[in-house]
Design an enzyme around this catalytic site. Structure first.
Site, PDB file in Angstrom:
ATOM      1  N   TYR A  65      -1.693   0.386   9.972  1.00 31.75           N
ATOM      2  CA  TYR A  65      -2.024  -0.220   8.584  1.00 31.75           C
ATOM      3  C   TYR A  65      -0.803  -0.007   7.887  1.00 31.75           C
ATOM      4  O   TYR A  65      -0.221  -1.253   7.572  1.00 31.75           O
ATOM      5  CB  TYR A  65      -3.405   0.361   7.879  1.00 31.75           C
ATOM      6  N   THR A  94       0.829  -1.088  -0.077  1.00 32.51           N
ATOM      7  CA  THR A  94      -0.068  -0.059  -0.014  1.00 32.51           C
ATOM      8  C   THR A  94       0.968   1.219   0.000  1.00 32.51           C
ATOM      9  O   THR A  94       1.972   1.101   0.314  1.00 32.51           O
ATOM     10  CB  THR A  94      -1.070   0.005   1.308  1.00 32.51           C
TER      11      THR A  94
END
Ligand code: UDP
Length: 334
Positions: free
Chosen positions: A141, A117
């Protein structure tokens, strides 16, 4: 040889599974159905319900299906949720990825493609952000994914398999044939929320922060169509099979839209002037992330075809309408 798609019942994983089946590949899906849906798995694809952290299950699955490549999508993906519950993110995204990598080594897997990501970059000092920018995640995250990247690189080096780490920017849209799309209940991602609001499923949309140092004060993101993203994985797999070396690549288009621009696009596409409120900043949100996008094109031959914001929004809207027509959450292929 079979390709294992973890998270193949989820939004991106199911789009990937469809594309692989479309191109004649043999696929097996592993998904614990915590956020995915069994109807999202392409018909005819064997699916195992279970956890990526379950070593015994993985060994059996890989032996039975003779898995030679893994596309690892299964993960928790909501930035604010990771801020509230970091240990869940480290277990699901980091610890479970470690188990999967270990099983891949045991099972003699040759190619491993990992869903990473843009959140690994945090707030990049240079925009567009290139793959060699120092990773400085701003959320659990991002950290959970970065740790998995590091493990994958080290394990590949030690055990001789090859990997592709793909760092996704903001994924949106739906399968152009509307076989699958974003279906998570209580979704938090901007285009999904905007589309749901336009269709009357939510009373209003809140903009998280209007005082960012950007031209209109709202955050800027590089939104990528899920179909183009899946195509990048197919290109990556071809590249690895052809003997290409392990790489870490951005998956974005290299252009950014503000939250207000996205809302405008959804209002235009839907014809609905839905309610928008200004709200406080959301923790963990960087101001601006846009990909340096040339490397994936140059090295993989990736050719995005669905990159217009209007196309992304149109497909997201069409998918949501289909879901509504079929009744809550029960979108079926065909
Ligand atoms: N956003 C917003 N309202 C929403 C959802 C998102 O203003 O209801 C903003 C969010 O603060 C961020 C951008 O839209 O600036 C993209 O957020 P999203 O959650 O879609 O993806 P992220 O970039 O966090 O992965």
């Amino acid at each position: 040889m079979t390709i294992l798609v973890t998270g193949g019942a989820g939004y991106i994983g199911s789009q990937m599974a469809y594309q692989l089946v479309d191109s004649g590949e043999r696929v097996v899906v592993l998904d614990n159905l915590s956020t995915g849906f069994d109807w999202a798995i392409p018909p005819g694809v064997p699916a195992v319900v279970g956890d990526v952290g379950d070593a015994r299950l993985l060994d059996a699955l890989m032996a039975e299906h003779r898995v030679r490549a893994i596309l690892h999508f299964a993960a928790s993906v909501v930035v604010p949720e990771s801020v509230a519950d970091p240990l869940r993110y480290y277990r699901n995204n980091t610890v479970n990825s470690r188990s999967l990598i270990e099983a891949a080594v045991r099972g003699g897997v040759e190619h491993f493609i990992f869903s990473s990501t843009a959140a690994v970059y945090g707030e990049p000092s240079k925009i567009p952000v290139a793959e060699d920018a120092p990773p400085r995640p701003m959320s659990p995250y991002g950290s959970s994914k970065l740790m998995a990247e590091i493990m994958l690189r080290d394990a590949a080096q030690a055990h001789g398999f090859r990997y592709m780490i793909l760092r996704y920017f903001n994924v949106a849209g739906a399968d152009p044939r509307l076989r699958t799309g974003q279906s998570t209940r209580g979704a938090t991602h901007l285009i999904k929320v905007a589309v749901e609001t336009a269709l009357g499923l939510r009373p209003k949309l809140e903009i998280f922060g209007t005082d960012y140092p950007t031209p209109d004060g709202t955050c800027i993101r590089d939104y990528i169509h899920v179909g183009d993203l899946a195509a990048a994985h197919s290109d990556a797999l071809r590249y690895l099979r052809d003997g290409g070396e392990s790489l870490t690549l951005n998956c974005g288009y290299g252009r950014g839209f503000s939250v207000l621009e996205v809302i405008d696009a959804v209002k235009r596409a839907s014809g609905v002037d839905f309610r928008v409120d200004f709200a406080a900043r959301r923790p963990g949100d960087p101001t601006r992330i846009v990909a340096a996008a040339d490397k994936a094109r140059a090295l993989l031959g990736w050719q995005p075809r669905l990159g217009d914001l209007s196309t992304i929004v149109a497909h997201a809207l069409a998918w949501e309408r289909k879901r509504m027509a079929l009744g809550s959450g029960q979108a079926h292929a065909g």
